[in-house]
Design a protein around this motif. Structure first.
Motif, PDB file in Angstrom:
ATOM      1  N   ALA A   8      34.514  41.079  43.312  1.00 32.49           N
ATOM      2  CA  ALA A   8      35.324  41.361  42.119  1.00 32.49           C
ATOM      3  C   ALA A   8      34.422  41.858  41.001  1.00 32.49           C
ATOM      4  N   ARG A   9      34.929  42.794  40.227  1.00 32.57           N
ATOM      5  CA  ARG A   9      34.205  43.362  39.088  1.00 32.57           C
ATOM      6  C   ARG A   9      34.754  42.744  37.813  1.00 32.57           C
ATOM      7  N   VAL A  11      35.589  43.074  33.855  1.00 39.71           N
ATOM      8  CA  VAL A  11      35.943  44.149  32.935  1.00 39.71           C
ATOM      9  C   VAL A  11      36.131  43.547  31.546  1.00 39.71           C
ATOM     10  N   ASP A  16      31.035  42.259  31.233  1.00 40.03           N
ATOM     11  CA  ASP A  16      31.488  43.596  31.607  1.00 40.03           C
ATOM     12  C   ASP A  16      30.486  44.301  32.520  1.00 40.03           C
ATOM     13  N   TRP A  19      29.297  42.161  38.872  1.00 41.16           N
ATOM     14  CA  TRP A  19      30.062  41.969  40.103  1.00 41.16           C
ATOM     15  C   TRP A  19      29.859  40.559  40.582  1.00 41.16           C
ATOM     16  N   TYR A  48      38.667  35.177  31.914  1.00 45.22           N
ATOM     17  CA  TYR A  48      38.904  36.362  32.733  1.00 45.22           C
ATOM     18  C   TYR A  48      39.965  36.031  33.765  1.00 45.22           C
ATOM     19  N   GLN A  56      41.346  50.001  42.002  1.00 47.36           N
ATOM     20  CA  GLN A  56      40.089  49.356  41.615  1.00 47.36           C
ATOM     21  C   GLN A  56      39.706  48.167  42.483  1.00 47.36           C
ATOM     22  N   TRP A  58      39.652  44.177  43.469  1.00 45.93           N
ATOM     23  CA  TRP A  58      39.703  42.931  42.688  1.00 45.93           C
ATOM     24  C   TRP A  58      38.939  43.100  41.378  1.00 45.93           C
ATOM     25  N   GLU A  59      39.561  42.648  40.280  1.00 48.58           N
ATOM     26  CA  GLU A  59      38.948  42.681  38.951  1.00 48.58           C
ATOM     27  C   GLU A  59      39.219  41.373  38.229  1.00 48.58           C
ATOM     28  N   ARG A  61      39.608  40.596  34.608  1.00 44.88           N
ATOM     29  CA  ARG A  61      39.812  41.307  33.351  1.00 44.88           C
ATOM     30  C   ARG A  61      39.835  40.313  32.192  1.00 44.88           C
TER      31      ARG A  61
END
Length: 66
Positions: A8-9, A11, A16, A19, A48, A56, A58-59, A61
């Motif tokens: 997951a990243r 954001v 930010d 990973w 988050y 994209q 998994w993120e 956010r």
């Protein structure tokens, strides 16, 4: 049942662009990650929320401040 690996990243906020690789024994990642920011002052919490998009993947956010 085996565990599954996720990528997951992050954001927004102080994480930010980072990973995270993790495994979930239940087959799913944590829905929310809390980051505690300590910098010579008061403790600042960033939340988050996990989401998945076909574009994209998994993120995590950054949750908007109410």
């Amino acid at each position: 049942m085996g565990s599954q690996t996720y990528l997951a990243r992050f954001v927004g906020g102080p994480l930010d662009g980072r990973w995270e690789t993790f495994s979930g024994s239940s087959g799913s990642p944590l829905p929310t990650v809390t980051h505690v920011h300590l910098h010579n002052g008061p403790k600042i919490l960033h939340h988050y929320d996990l989401r998945y998009t076909a574009e994209q993947g998994w993120e995590y956010r950054l949750r908007p401040v109410p």
